[in-house]
Design an enzyme around this catalytic site. Structure first.
Site, PDB file in Angstrom:
ATOM      1  N   THR A 135       0.813  -1.218   0.000  1.00 36.22           N
ATOM      2  CA  THR A 135       0.000   0.000   0.000  1.00 36.22           C
ATOM      3  C   THR A 135       0.848   1.271   0.000  1.00 36.22           C
ATOM      4  OG1 THR A 135      -0.185   0.034   2.414  1.00 36.22           O
ATOM      5  CG2 THR A 135      -1.874  -1.192   1.205  1.00 36.22           C
ATOM      6  N   ASP A 136       0.189   2.373  -0.324  1.00 33.01           N
ATOM      7  CA  ASP A 136       0.844   3.683  -0.330  1.00 33.01           C
ATOM      8  C   ASP A 136       0.411   4.483   0.901  1.00 33.01           C
ATOM      9  OD1 ASP A 136      -1.741   4.594  -0.888  1.00 33.01           O
ATOM     10  OD2 ASP A 136      -1.311   5.032  -2.986  1.00 33.01           O
ATOM     11  N   ALA A 137       0.765   5.754   0.944  1.00 36.81           N
ATOM     12  CA  ALA A 137       0.455   6.603   2.102  1.00 36.81           C
ATOM     13  C   ALA A 137      -1.046   6.789   2.308  1.00 36.81           C
ATOM     14  CB  ALA A 137       1.135   7.957   1.950  1.00 36.81           C
TER      15      ALA A 137
ATOM     16  N   VAL B 256      -4.025   2.492   0.249  1.00 40.47           N
ATOM     17  CA  VAL B 256      -4.518   1.628  -0.826  1.00 40.47           C
ATOM     18  C   VAL B 256      -3.329   1.037  -1.579  1.00 40.47           C
ATOM     19  CG1 VAL B 256      -6.690   2.902  -1.080  1.00 40.47           C
ATOM     20  CG2 VAL B 256      -4.729   3.510  -2.496  1.00 40.47           C
TER      21      VAL B 256
END
Length: 149
Positions: free
Chosen positions: A14-16, A19
């Site tokens: 996931t990213d910041a 997601v």
């Protein structure tokens, strides 16, 4: 064959925003591709370290329909097909709880490693593609029968 690969989204995917990072979707699809090769008896170590032939990805795309979150249980449906004597394409349908969240495609070309020149697909890849085609046709027929009943 319509090959199903099951995978849980991990925090590292996931990213910041929490997601799945867009580029990681292709990595997850590649995992499914590798597992489909294993399922048909192809040795990955030999496949990826074979000094004479390689199958680089020459085109890809991904369409996103819904976000994927850490902990989501993904099912990646993989369908491969030959599109020339020297290339094949893999389509991926990614679902969470039977809802399509993304679709992807990778196109691969067969090359001689030393010359980097395109060459015909070897028998083991043609067999993998043929098995996939037959299995997917059977799955489509079963699906149609279920819809009729």
């Amino acid at each position: 064959m319509i090959f199903n690969y099951h995978r849980v989204v991990r925090f590292q995917d996931t990213d910041a925003a929490g997601v799945v990072y867009f580029a990681n979707v292709l990595g997850i699809c590649h995992e499914a591709y590798e597992e489909s090769l294993i399922a048909l008896g192809i040795n990955l170590k030999t496949f990826f370290t074979n000094p004479s032939v390689a199958f680089p990805i020459v085109h890809t795309n991904v369409d996103f329909f819904r976000p994927m979150y850490c902990g989501d249980k993904l099912v990646i449906k993989l369908l491969s097909q030959q599109i020339g004597v020297d290339k094949f394409e893999i389509t991926y349908e990614i679902t969470v709880d039977e809802v399509i969240v993304a679709k992807a495609m990778t196109r691969h070309v067969c090359i001689d490693v030393s010359s980097r020149i395109k060459q015909e697909l070897p028998d083991y890849i043609s067999n993998w593609l043929e098995t996939n085609r037959k299995d997917s046709e059977g799955a489509e027929r079963r699906k149609l029968r279920e819809e009729i009943v």
